[in-house]
Write an enzyme that holds these catalytic residues in place. Structure first.
Site, mmCIF file in Angstrom:
data_model
loop_
_atom_site.group_PDB
_atom_site.id
_atom_site.type_symbol
_atom_site.label_atom_id
_atom_site.label_comp_id
_atom_site.label_asym_id
_atom_site.label_seq_id
_atom_site.Cartn_x
_atom_site.Cartn_y
_atom_site.Cartn_z
ATOM 1 N N ASN A 13 0.823 -1.219 0.000
ATOM 2 C CA ASN A 13 0.000 0.000 0.000
ATOM 3 C C ASN A 13 0.851 1.262 0.000
ATOM 4 O O ASN A 13 0.588 2.205 -0.742
ATOM 5 C CB ASN A 13 -0.888 0.042 1.248
ATOM 6 C CG ASN A 13 -2.022 -0.980 1.186
ATOM 7 O OD1 ASN A 13 -2.359 -1.469 0.116
ATOM 8 N ND2 ASN A 13 -2.591 -1.299 2.328
ATOM 9 N N CYS A 126 3.371 6.732 10.666
ATOM 10 C CA CYS A 126 2.268 7.648 10.342
ATOM 11 C C CYS A 126 1.837 8.397 11.596
ATOM 12 O O CYS A 126 1.653 9.617 11.579
ATOM 13 C CB CYS A 126 1.103 6.888 9.709
ATOM 14 S SG CYS A 126 0.387 5.604 10.750
ATOM 15 N N SER A 158 -6.862 0.302 5.897
ATOM 16 C CA SER A 158 -5.685 1.052 5.484
ATOM 17 C C SER A 158 -4.399 0.405 5.979
ATOM 18 O O SER A 158 -3.311 0.853 5.654
ATOM 19 C CB SER A 158 -5.768 2.487 6.009
ATOM 20 O OG SER A 158 -5.573 2.506 7.408
ATOM 21 N N ALA A 159 -4.514 -0.652 6.790
ATOM 22 C CA ALA A 159 -3.322 -1.308 7.344
ATOM 23 C C ALA A 159 -3.079 -2.629 6.641
ATOM 24 O O ALA A 159 -3.818 -3.593 6.839
ATOM 25 C CB ALA A 159 -3.491 -1.531 8.842
ATOM 26 N N PRO A 161 -0.575 -6.009 5.458
ATOM 27 C CA PRO A 161 0.100 -7.034 6.268
ATOM 28 C C PRO A 161 1.406 -6.560 6.916
ATOM 29 O O PRO A 161 1.669 -6.871 8.078
ATOM 30 C CB PRO A 161 0.375 -8.166 5.275
ATOM 31 C CG PRO A 161 -0.417 -7.871 4.058
ATOM 32 C CD PRO A 161 -0.849 -6.452 4.087
#
Lengths: 289, 341
Positions: A13, A126, A158-159, A161
């Site tokens: 991502n 983040c 949004s998280a 692996p």
């Protein structure tokens, strides 16, 4: 001029969102998007965008080091520990987006200029990008911070692996980051994943236990810092505070992303990637030196 | 000759009960209750901050007794019972918290996550197994998803090495039919034992626990006098009496269990756990029971009706650990009120 050559290592991502941002940048040229598998969704996206791809990970970077000015490492803390010495030996500048804590900590709104001298920048986490500027402002305006704590909530979707498996490193790196920038005696970081649908925006709360809280002074230091963050993360805003509640200073910020790869709720992705791109663009200004 | 135990009781009086006293349990209280619980033969005694290991924080509440003191004290006073801990990845890390807890003599590690986030427990579960500890996976706020997704998450925990999976009705929202449906499906899906942890917001804690056992669950949580977050947990001495009357064996001596409960009432409780009006609302809204104290405080500070805060939290599908959001919701509701909306 898009002439500062960057490569992205890691096709999850974070890496894929970085790619979209790098392609939009006026000064960065993405010369390679490198992962481990051609079948990953990120790789498919990169190929669709016409970017040179490889599934050979760090080996590809080693072979093409001459054609690269800067590498974004968007793999995992464990992988960056392997990559860092290799990239150093190749003389490549690195912006590390994992919580590996190897390079020097960089929060553009706070220490952009001094970060330009480092060849490996660690973008903390983040939650660190969202909270450290506030922690720094609290530190600037309060002589004694007994304790500082940051709690981030992010959307489950949004998280990926790597983020999940790095949860402990996230906590450790964020705690060290807020401590370094605030001077607090003790720090704590907490991360909550919330699966609500529609997805929640990334949100971070900063709590501080200080002697003699001065909210007006804090606000006057915080406001220009928030303006600076908004120059590279437009979706960043303070939604509560600073207030004094139950004996604690409380500041809450929310980050809405630009919706580049994941939708707008993934402010967590956006804030660390925007910070990384902002720094790469600063390096680009300096040229390839 | 003692009969084989067929329902394993895990007692979170000294962990979930901490929510009810804003995490202010003292070392002496821990020591006293542990001695009584051990005498009663309670198999597992859980100890710690309300949100478990490493969770003392401004977010949830600072603990009066730190993890080391609490766990060492419990260990010294539990010659026979096993010492259990609740561990939520995101609060507790392996390096900072879990490794030390093992040095303090913890036997049973209950690694918990929100019901949809089982993959966050992988490293913690594997670490505990590799160190020879008994590990249960715990899925909190399990009412927020249906049986299929719940079984899928439980299955992940089994694959990581969990030796049992406990589902928590953290909001006290379940009715017996909800419990039966989920326990049935978990037992069909898993090859490890299944447990249930109730809250009493809708007055269903004992009934739901019995439903779980009748459906085949073999681990139940209960607290002395129900000492726990919000309206409290399943009242353990009642549960044990009912289980024994039904012919189940817990290995617990009922008289001594009742003594332990009397002692808890005298020594631990500030007020008797009860289903207050806002606990009913919290259960209906499906909001984490541990939020109760925070909601009451903020309702006062912002001059709001606590019931409005609970329903708004429920609407936003806030999960355990998001106490900061209560501040945001309260300040927003106060602003709306001021604007006359």
């Amino acid at each position: 001029m898009k002439n500062y050559r960057v490569a992205i290592l890691g096709s999850g991502n974070i890496g894929t969102d970085l790619l979209v941002k790098a392609l939009r940048s006026e000064s960065l040229a993405c010369v390679a998007f490198v992962g481990r598998s051609y079948t990953s969704p990120g790789m498919a996206k990169a190929r669709a965008l016409g970017v040179t791809c490889s599934d050979r990970s760090i080996a590809y970077i080693e072979e093409h080091a001459q054609e690269i000015d800067l590498v974004f490492d968007a793999t995992s803390a464990k992988d960056h520990a392997v990559h860092a010495p290799i990239l150093k030996a190749l003389g490549l500048r690195v912006i590390d987006l994992t919580p590996a804590k190897i390079g020097s900590i960089c929060i553009p709104a706070v220490n952009q200029d001094s970060s330009l001298g480092s060849d490996n920048l660690n973008m903390v986490t983040c939650g660190g990008q969202a909270s450290i500027p506030v922690a720094y402002a609290i530190g600037k305006t309060h002589s004694e911070i007994d304790y500082l704590e940051v709690v981030s909530s992010i959307a489950s979707k949004s998280a990926g692996p790597a983020t999940r498996i790095n949860l402990d490193e996230y906590i450790d790196t964020t705690e060290k980051g807020i401590q370094a920038f605030s001077g607090a005696k003790h720090t704590k970081a907490i991360l909550i994943l919330n699966p609500a649908v529609p997805c929640i925006d990334m949100q971070t709360t900063i709590f501080a236990a200080v002697r003699n809280p001065d909210l007006d002074a804090l606000k006057s230091v915080l406001d220009p810092i928030v303006a600076k963050i908004r120059s590279y993360v437009p979706g960043y805003r303070v939604i509560v505070g600073p207030i004094l509640e139950n004996g604690r200073i409380v500041v809450m910020v929310r980050v809405r992303g630009r919706g580049d790869y994941l939708p707008e709720y993934a402010g967590n992705l956006d804030i660390i990637n925007c910070a990384a791109i902002a720094m790469a663009e600063e390096f680009a200004k300096e040229g390839r030196a | 000759m003692s009969k084989a135990v067929n329902v394993l009781i895990s007692d979170p009086t000294l962990r979930d009960g901490n929510h009810a006293v804003s995490h202010q349990l003292t070392r002496e209280q821990i020591a006293t209750y542990c001695r009584a619980a051990d005498k009663a033969g309670i198999p597992i005694v859980e100890v710690g901050h309300g949100n478990g290991l490493g969770a003392s924080s401004l977010q949830v509440g600072l603990a009066r007794t730190d993890d080391e003191t609490a766990l060492r004290t419990a260990r010294e006073n539990l010659p026979n019972s096993k010492l259990g801990i609740h561990v939520i990845p995101g609060f507790a890390t392996i390096e900072r918290d879990l490794k030390r807890a093992m040095d303090y003599g913890v036997d049973v590690v209950r690694v918990a996550s929100h019901c949809t986030e089982a993959d966050l427990t992988e490293r913690h579960i594997r670490f505990c197994r590799a160190n020879g500890k008994t590990v249960f996976g715990v899925l909190m706020m399990s009412h927020m998803i249906g049986k299929d997704m719940l079984a899928e998450e439980a299955r992940k925990m089994e694959n990581y090495g969990a030796e049992a999976v406990v589902i928590m009705d953290s909001a006290g929202n379940y009715l017996p039919s909800d419990v039966k449906e989920r326990i049935d499906h978990l037992l069909e899906t898993l090859s490890i034992p299944v447990g249930f942890h109730a809250h009493n917001n809708l007055g269903m804690a004992v009934a739901n626990s019995i439903t779980a056992v009748e459906a085949g669950a073999t681990i139940l949580d209960g607290s002395a006098r129900g000492f726990g977050a919000g309206a409290g947990n399943t009242q353990l001495e009642v549960l044990v009496a009912v289980l024994h009357r039904m012919g189940f064996e817990t290995g617990i001596d009922l008289y001594r269990m009742l003594d332990a409960a009397d002692l808890a009432e005298g020594e631990l409780l500030k007020e008797h756990p009860r289903i207050s009006s806002i606990s009913v609302v919290s259960g209906l809204a499906g909001v984490f029971s541990g939020f109760s104290k925070h909601v009451q405080r903020l309702a006062q500070e912002f001059d709001l009706d606590p019931r409005d805060i609970f329903f708004e939290l429920g609407r936003r599908r806030i999960v355990a650990g998001q106490e900061d959001l209560i501040i945001e919701v309260s300040s927003e509701l106060a602003a709306q009120k001021k604007a006359g909306l």
